[in-house]
Structures are given as structure tokens and as C-alpha cells.
Design a protein around this motif. Structure first.
Motif, PDB file in Angstrom:
ATOM      1  N   VAL A 150       0.823  -1.259  -0.226  1.00 11.97           N
ATOM      2  CA  VAL A 150       0.066   0.223  -0.456  1.00 11.97           C
ATOM      3  C   VAL A 150       0.805   1.117  -0.095  1.00 11.97           C
ATOM      4  N   ARG A 151       0.959   1.833  -1.075  1.00 12.46           N
ATOM      5  CA  ARG A 151       1.025   2.881  -0.981  1.00 12.46           C
ATOM      6  C   ARG A 151       0.991   3.941  -0.245  1.00 12.46           C
ATOM      7  N   ILE A 152       1.718   4.999  -0.008  1.00 14.91           N
ATOM      8  CA  ILE A 152       1.299   5.923   1.565  1.00 14.91           C
ATOM      9  C   ILE A 152       1.575   7.374   1.067  1.00 14.91           C
ATOM     10  N   THR A 153       1.040   8.266   0.674  1.00 14.34           N
ATOM     11  CA  THR A 153       1.082   9.677   0.042  1.00 14.34           C
ATOM     12  C   THR A 153       1.159  10.357   0.684  1.00 14.34           C
ATOM     13  N   PRO A 154       2.065  11.752   0.439  1.00 13.86           N
ATOM     14  CA  PRO A 154       2.171  12.608   1.894  1.00 13.86           C
ATOM     15  C   PRO A 154       0.628  13.777   1.523  1.00 13.86           C
ATOM     16  N   LEU A 155      -0.504  14.169   2.921  1.00 13.63           N
ATOM     17  CA  LEU A 155      -1.696  14.874   2.371  1.00 13.63           C
ATOM     18  C   LEU A 155      -1.703  15.426   2.459  1.00 13.63           C
ATOM     19  N   ASP A 156      -0.990  16.292   4.088  1.00 12.50           N
ATOM     20  CA  ASP A 156       0.001  17.282   4.643  1.00 12.50           C
ATOM     21  C   ASP A 156      -2.035  17.827   5.278  1.00 12.50           C
ATOM     22  N   ARG A 157      -3.037  17.039   5.217  1.00  7.90           N
ATOM     23  CA  ARG A 157      -4.267  17.239   5.836  1.00  7.90           C
ATOM     24  C   ARG A 157      -4.415  18.096   6.983  1.00  7.90           C
ATOM     25  N   ARG A 158      -5.019  19.690   7.212  1.00  7.72           N
ATOM     26  CA  ARG A 158      -5.133  19.673   8.127  1.00  7.72           C
ATOM     27  C   ARG A 158      -6.304  20.506   8.903  1.00  7.72           C
ATOM     28  N   THR A 198      -5.690  30.252  10.341  1.00  2.55           N
ATOM     29  CA  THR A 198      -4.487  30.278  10.499  1.00  2.55           C
ATOM     30  C   THR A 198      -4.776  28.985  11.449  1.00  2.55           C
ATOM     31  N   GLY A 199      -3.413  28.591  11.400  1.00  3.82           N
ATOM     32  CA  GLY A 199      -2.965  27.650  12.535  1.00  3.82           C
ATOM     33  C   GLY A 199      -3.450  26.427  11.300  1.00  3.82           C
ATOM     34  N   GLY A 200      -3.720  24.758  12.113  1.00  2.00           N
ATOM     35  CA  GLY A 200      -3.893  24.309  10.948  1.00  2.00           C
ATOM     36  C   GLY A 200      -3.301  22.357  12.393  1.00  2.00           C
ATOM     37  N   GLN A 201      -4.077  21.611  12.453  1.00  2.00           N
ATOM     38  CA  GLN A 201      -3.777  20.827  13.164  1.00  2.00           C
ATOM     39  C   GLN A 201      -3.760  19.423  12.550  1.00  2.00           C
ATOM     40  N   ALA A 202      -2.791  19.330  12.168  1.00  2.00           N
ATOM     41  CA  ALA A 202      -2.919  17.664  11.805  1.00  2.00           C
ATOM     42  C   ALA A 202      -3.747  17.153  11.830  1.00  2.00           C
ATOM     43  N   ASP A 203      -4.470  16.514  10.510  1.00  2.00           N
ATOM     44  CA  ASP A 203      -5.373  15.666  10.556  1.00  2.00           C
ATOM     45  C   ASP A 203      -5.475  14.380   9.798  1.00  2.00           C
ATOM     46  N   PRO A 204      -4.233  13.281   9.923  1.00  2.00           N
ATOM     47  CA  PRO A 204      -3.567  12.146   8.955  1.00  2.00           C
ATOM     48  C   PRO A 204      -5.012  11.143   8.959  1.00  2.00           C
ATOM     49  N   PRO A 205      -4.821  10.860   8.337  1.00  2.00           N
ATOM     50  CA  PRO A 205      -6.412   9.619   7.292  1.00  2.00           C
ATOM     51  C   PRO A 205      -6.173   8.119   8.345  1.00  2.00           C
ATOM     52  N   VAL A 206      -7.290   8.329   8.941  1.00  2.00           N
ATOM     53  CA  VAL A 206      -7.451   6.617   9.211  1.00  2.00           C
ATOM     54  C   VAL A 206      -8.622   5.565   8.831  1.00  2.00           C
ATOM     55  N   ASN A 207      -7.964   4.776   8.800  1.00  2.00           N
ATOM     56  CA  ASN A 207      -8.590   3.871   7.290  1.00  2.00           C
ATOM     57  C   ASN A 207      -9.878   3.618   7.604  1.00  2.00           C
ATOM     58  N   LEU A 208     -11.017   4.516   7.567  1.00  2.00           N
ATOM     59  CA  LEU A 208     -12.099   3.560   8.582  1.00  2.00           C
ATOM     60  C   LEU A 208     -12.602   2.319   8.135  1.00  2.00           C
ATOM     61  N   ARG A 209     -13.095   1.726   6.875  1.00  2.00           N
ATOM     62  CA  ARG A 209     -13.953   1.296   5.939  1.00  2.00           C
ATOM     63  C   ARG A 209     -12.256  -0.541   6.170  1.00  2.00           C
ATOM     64  N   GLY A 210     -11.206   0.436   6.650  1.00  2.00           N
ATOM     65  CA  GLY A 210     -10.603  -1.037   6.865  1.00  2.00           C
ATOM     66  C   GLY A 210     -10.637  -2.177   7.850  1.00  2.00           C
ATOM     67  N   TYR A 223     -14.311  17.887  15.435  1.00  2.00           N
ATOM     68  CA  TYR A 223     -14.886  18.755  16.159  1.00  2.00           C
ATOM     69  C   TYR A 223     -14.286  20.463  15.464  1.00  2.00           C
ATOM     70  N   ASP A 224     -15.706  21.437  16.001  1.00  2.00           N
ATOM     71  CA  ASP A 224     -15.525  22.941  15.902  1.00  2.00           C
ATOM     72  C   ASP A 224     -14.041  23.213  15.683  1.00  2.00           C
ATOM     73  N   GLU A 225     -13.548  22.790  14.401  1.00  2.00           N
ATOM     74  CA  GLU A 225     -12.071  22.751  14.468  1.00  2.00           C
ATOM     75  C   GLU A 225     -11.017  22.887  14.643  1.00  2.00           C
ATOM     76  N   TRP A 226     -11.208  21.196  15.339  1.00  2.00           N
ATOM     77  CA  TRP A 226      -9.836  20.557  15.603  1.00  2.00           C
ATOM     78  C   TRP A 226     -10.325  18.656  15.993  1.00  2.00           C
ATOM     79  N   ARG A 227      -9.411  18.403  15.945  1.00  2.00           N
ATOM     80  CA  ARG A 227      -9.891  16.897  15.721  1.00  2.00           C
ATOM     81  C   ARG A 227      -9.467  16.202  17.582  1.00  2.00           C
ATOM     82  N   GLN A 228     -10.728  15.671  17.455  1.00  2.00           N
ATOM     83  CA  GLN A 228     -10.487  14.925  19.677  1.00  2.00           C
ATOM     84  C   GLN A 228      -9.533  13.669  19.116  1.00  2.00           C
ATOM     85  N   GLU A 229      -8.560  14.156  19.229  1.00  2.00           N
ATOM     86  CA  GLU A 229      -7.498  12.654  19.310  1.00  2.00           C
ATOM     87  C   GLU A 229      -7.990  11.326  20.427  1.00  2.00           C
ATOM     88  N   PRO A 230      -8.081  10.286  19.827  1.00  2.00           N
ATOM     89  CA  PRO A 230      -8.150   8.981  20.908  1.00  2.00           C
ATOM     90  C   PRO A 230      -6.899   9.161  21.086  1.00  2.00           C
TER      91      PRO A 230
END
Ligand code: XIL
Length: 551
Positions: A48-56, A63-75, A110-117
Motif C-alpha cells: 500500500v503506497r502512502i502519499t503525503p496529504l498534509d491534511r490539516r 490560521t493554524g492547522g491541526q494535523a488531520d492524518p487519515p484513518v482507514n475507517l473502512r479497513g 469538532y469545531d475547527e479541531w479534532r479530538q484525538e483518541p
């Protein structure tokens, strides 16, 4: 194997045999599992090739930008009741970070941020194994440690969770340990990411129980939900003039929370992607598209006979930094072409332009005609951006109904007057606008508007040949005001049911468990009381009032 007092007493013959016998075979987490719906990933013959997304996720002001790396929800996900080991072979690793993340739950946006488990991230960067541990109590890692040296090319990374300790291995050699504060309590989900400039291949990913402990691998749950004997959607469909009844939904809880999933599919015949279609989620980098989580919502809708009201193409918020800095006509067209093009035929409607009206009184008298001057789209094109966006969206998906969506326009006053005049100008210019969405957020008592005022606005737009919908209703109250909440929601639903040009009624979420009015001052956020179902997924008065209003 963990030495649990009760477990020891109950040691069965098979357990004894497996203690003495060879280690259990490792489970393959790639072959036979779904990695093709994982953002940024490409399934190739060698892995599985993993490519850079820089999703934030940016702040409201961009401004700002909390990292929002993907989770394989359907995996695949792992159920490890005791001790376990996970081994990954990562190939093509260079100086840039290559990350594999094991999550103890799914991140909630949530509003403008993600709650990290709670989660554990294994990274190879600059030749070292870098381990970060989130403990579920903060969106920042509780610990980050780097081990080893000279790691690059093909690297085998392993974590063993035994008792209260994580041990880390790189290319077979133990490089370090960390205390495990009990971060994996149920399922373990997988995510992966690559630093910009890098990219790598997940050649293999395996898991096995340690010391005879059990481990199982599961796949995503079925999307089709049982039809409920009675529900909002059934009653809405049985009306003499049926309307659609919807909720804003998020992909993460849909895959992680069976109760949420059952209500979402059982109660509603329409969904609005709460965040998953917004620019920062679908085009995190210029020309790099991540439709996977949005596609998951579409798949859920299809499996449950629901329409998708897509949200949103052109807005001043939720813009990735690159787009805010390049908010040209071309950027807007490219985004509409790609996004409306991708979802063409799969969505019934689009919010083409979201929240164009200004919050400042001055903008209603200074020549802006009430339009929001800080919108980067307005700044670059003036009012014309609205015409162009609708025209382009119509060209790309002529079958979709096109909406302008706004808040605070239920009440009388300059905001409504200016919105009405804007729609009138658009119609006069032949712009293909089908409808107006009235968000109907009621965050405080002052936001409550008599249903009859709203009705008058519906009628005025009908005279222009424009439909309406209630697009994002929620009513934030204290727990003693649930009757008010029920009355407010039912009042607007009644108008929608009665006015022939009101086509759908949607609440912004449906349960306080994941509601966007949560108080994010604490971690995890304290739920607001704003939606028809409470944070335990129990229906409130508002739900009963909605049922009754639908007859
Ligand atoms: C909100 C979401 O609910 C949040 O989770 C997100 O972080 C920010 O946006 N008007 C809109 C919606 O049109 O898109 C907004 O949704 C709420 C206000």
C-alpha cells in the motif's frame, strides 16, 4: 500472557497447550482487507503506497492547522484482549517522516479541531524510530521518543504490548520501551501518513497475540441498516406531500458507533456531510484530492436509500491555507470541477455558496450590499463569485439542485433583506440557483425566531421561484428547557411540512454525543444539549415532537 488472578484460576487445557506450543500464526492485515478506501493510499502489487496529504484542520480565521492524518475507517481493525504484537514492513523510507498509527478509537472532528483518541504512532524519520503516544486526554502527544539510527530504505518496525509496557523493535532489534497507560481498550484502528516530500510503501502489516493471548481481526461493519417500524423518515415519506428528513453526519462515528449508525440509517432519508466534503478535507493540497471519507458517506446513503445534500463548495471557512492564499477564479473553478465532478450523479443537491452574508452592520450600508468582505472569494471577485460558482456547478452537475446556504436569515432585519435582494439579483441575472437553505442554528435565546416569520420568508422566496430547506437546525438549551427545544424544532418542521416550496428539514447532527455545540473547553468536550437525541443516544422530547409534527 498477562498474569491475571482470575485468569490463572480459570486456565483451561487449551490455554495451557497454547502456552507451551508454538507462537500463534500472525494475522495479515492487508491481504483480504480494504485499503482501497483509505485517503492518500494506493493499493499496488508491492503493498500500500502512502502519499503525503498534509491534511490539516484550520482555525475559524484560517490560521493554524491541526494535523488531520487519515484513518482507514473502512479497513481492518484489531481486537486484542491481552498482549499483542504488530509488525510493519515499511519500504522506500527516506529522510522524510513515514508514519503508521494505531488508534484506540476514531478521531472525532469538532469545531475547527479534532479530538484525538488514545493512539500510538510509529514513525521513521531522519534514520530514527520516533514513537509518539496520545493518551486520550489531549490533542497533543503525551510522550514522543526517538530510538535507533540509520533506519532507511526497507525498515521493519514492531511494537509489542505486554502488560504495562510497549517494546519497540527496528529491523528485529529492540530499541526501546515506553509505559503503556492502557491506551487500547477495545478495537485498534490503523492510519498512516507521509511527510510532504516523502512517501513510502506499507509492504506488510501483521498482528499476533503474545504469550498465548487472543487477537482477532475484523472488517468494517455492513452499511445497510435495518428499517425501523416507525421513524421520522417513514412518516415524512407518508405525508401527502413527502419531504426529506435529514441530519448532518460524520464518517468516523458512522464506522465506529453501531448505535449512531442504526439511527442515522433508520431515521433519516437524507444526509448532509457535516465536514467531510469541505475544502480542507477534500483538497488538502493543491490538486491532491481525498474523497475517501466523503465517499464513505455516499456509500452509506446508497446502502440506506438516502439522498445526499452535499455541503459545501464555496465558503470562507474550512479552507486549507494554500487555497485561502490563492482564492482566484481559477482555484474556485478547479475545485468545483473536481469535487462536483467526483460526486456527480451521487448527490441530489449542493450548497454551492455557504454563508455569503456579513456579520457586520457596516457592510449593509457601505456598498457591500451585506456581503461578507473578509471572504477570500469576495475579495478576489466581488459579488460575481456567487454567479460564477453557481454557473460552474450547474455546468459540472446539471442534475443537482443548487442551494445558497445561510444563517441568521430566519429573522426579519437587514440580513434577511439583503439576502432576499441578493437572490433576486441572481434570478434576474439568470444564475441557476434552485433554493436557499435556512440554517436555523439557535445557539442562544436571542436566536429564536417565530415560525411565522420564517414562513413569510419562505413565501417571499417562492414568489421568486426559489425553493427553501431547513438545513442545519439545532437548539442549544439547558436541560430544563427541553420543551422549548422541542417546540422550536417542531415549529420550523411544521412550516416546512406546510409550505409547498420547502423540500427538506435537516438537523445539524442528530445526537449530542457528536454535536457541534459541545463545549471544547474540556477534554473530551462536554456535549451541548441541542439535538433530538441526547449524548446516550436516547430520544428527547424534540424527537417525539418531530414525529408528531410529521403525523
Ligand atoms: C461546523 C461543523 O459542525 C464543525 O464540526 C466544524 O468544525 C465547523 O463547521 N454553518 C455551516 C456548517 O454551514 O458547515 C458549520 O459546521 C456550522 C455552521
Amino acid at each position: 500472557m498477562k498474569l491475571r488472578a482470575a485468569g490463572l484460576a480459570l486456565l483451561t487445557l487449551t490455554a495451557v497447550v497454547s502456552l507451551a506450543g508454538p507462537a500463534a500464526a500472525a494475522d495479515d492485515l492487508i491481504a483480504g482487507h480494504d485499503w482501497s478506501h483509505f485517503a492518500g493510499a494506493k493499493v499496488q502489487p508491492d503493498g500500500v503506497r502512502i502519499t503525503p496529504l498534509d491534511r490539516r484542520i484550520v482555525d475559524v480565521n484560517g490560521t493554524g492547522g491541526q494535523a488531520d492524518p487519515p484513518v482507514n475507517l473502512r479497513g481492518p481493525r484489531l481486537k486484542a484482549d491481552g498482549d499483542f504484537r504488530v509488525t510493519a514492513v515499511m519500504d522506500g523510507v527516506g529522510d522524510k517522516g513515514a508514519y503508521l498509527q494505531l488508534y484506540g478509537g476514531v478521531p472525532i472532528i469538532y469545531d475547527e479541531w479534532r479530538q484525538e483518541p488514545a493512539s500510538l504512532r510509529l514513525g521513521v524519520k531522519g534514520g530514527k524510530l520516533t514513537v509518539s503516544l496520545w493518551n486520550g486526554g489531549s490533542d497533543k502527544p503525551a510522550t514522543t521518543k526517538s530510538y535507533g539510527s540509520g533506519l532507511s530504505g526497507r525498515v521493519t518496525v514492531e511494537v509489542r504490548g505486554v502488560g504495562q509496557t510497549f517494546s519497540f523493535y527496528a529491523n528485529g532489534a529492540k530499541v526501546g520501551t515506553l509505559g503503556n497507560p492502557g491506551i487500547f481498550k477495545g478495537l485498534i484502528w490503523f492510519g498512516a501518513d507521509a511527510e510532504v516530500g516523502g512517501g513510502w510503501t506499507l509492504v506488510s502489516l501483521t498482528a499476533q497475540g503474545e504469550g498465548g493471548d487472543n487477537l482477532t481481526v475484523a472488517d468494517a461493519p455492513a452499511l445497510a441498516q435495518p428499517v425501523l417500524a416507525d421513524s421520522l423518515r417513514r412518516r415524512a415519506a407518508a405525508l401527502p406531500r413527502p419531504i426529506d428528513i435529514g441530519a448532518a453526519l460524520a464518517s468516523a462515528p458512522l464506522f465506529a458507533d453501531a448505535g449512531y449508525r442504526a439511527l442515522a440509517g433508520g431515521q433519516f432519508d437524507m444526509l448532509t456531510p457535516e465536514n467531510d466534503f469541505k475544502p480542507q478535507f477534500v483538497q488538502p493540497r493543491k490538486g491532491v484530492f481525498t474523497f475517501e471519507d466523503g465517499d464513505a458517506l455516499v456509500a452509506f446513503a446508497q446502502a440506506n436509500g438516502m439522498k445526499v445534500h452535499a455541503h459545501t463548495l464555496v465558503w470562507h471557512e474550512a479552507l486549507p491555507a494554500w487555497m485561502r492564499q490563492n482564492a482566484t477564479k481559477q482555484t474556485m473553478f478547479d475545485h468545483i470541477d473536481a469535487v462536483a465532478g467526483h460526486f456527480k450523479g451521487k448527490v441530489a443537491e449542493w450548497d454551492v455558496v455557504n454563508e455569503p452574508m456579513s456579520d457586520e452592520d457596516a457592510d449593509y450600508t457601505n456598498g457591500h450590499q451585506g456581503l461578507r468582505p473578509e471572504s477570500p472569494w469576495f475579495k478576489s471577485m466581488g459579488e460575481q463569485y456567487i454567479d460564477l460558482a453557481f454557473q460552474r456547478a450547474h455546468q459540472v452537475d446539471p442534475g443537482a439542485k443548487l442551494f445558497l446556504n445561510e444563517y441568521g436569515a430566519e429573522a426579519n432585519g437587514e440580513r434577511w433583506d439583503a439576502l432576499y435582494n441578493l437572490v433576486k439579483r441572481l434570478k434576474q441575472r439568470g444564475v441557476p440557483i434552485d433554493g436557499v437553505g435556512f440554517q436555523n442554528h439557535e445557539y442562544e435565546a436571542g436566536d429564536r425566531v417565530p415560525a411565522e416569520t420564517f414562513r413569510a420568508h419562505v413565501k417571499k422566496l417562492a414568489a421568486l421561484g426559489v425553493e427553501v430547506r431547513v438545513s442545519e437546525m439545532d437548539v442549544l438549551v439547558s436541560s430544563s428547557q427541553r420543551k422549548i427545544q422541542a417546540d422550536e424544532i417542531a415549529g420550523k418542521l411544521k412550516v416546512c411540512r406546510e409550505e409547498p416550496t420547502c423540500t427538506s428539514f435537516t438537523t445539524w447532527g442528530f445526537t449530542d454525543k457528536y454535536g457541534s455545540t459541545a463545549d471544547v473547553g474540556s477534554y473530551p468536550p462536554a456535549p451541548g444539549d441541542a439535538l433530538p437525541w441526547d449524548s446516550a443516544l436516547k430520544p428527547k422530547q424534540a424527537y417525539t415532537a418531530m414525529l408528531n409534527t410529521l403525523g
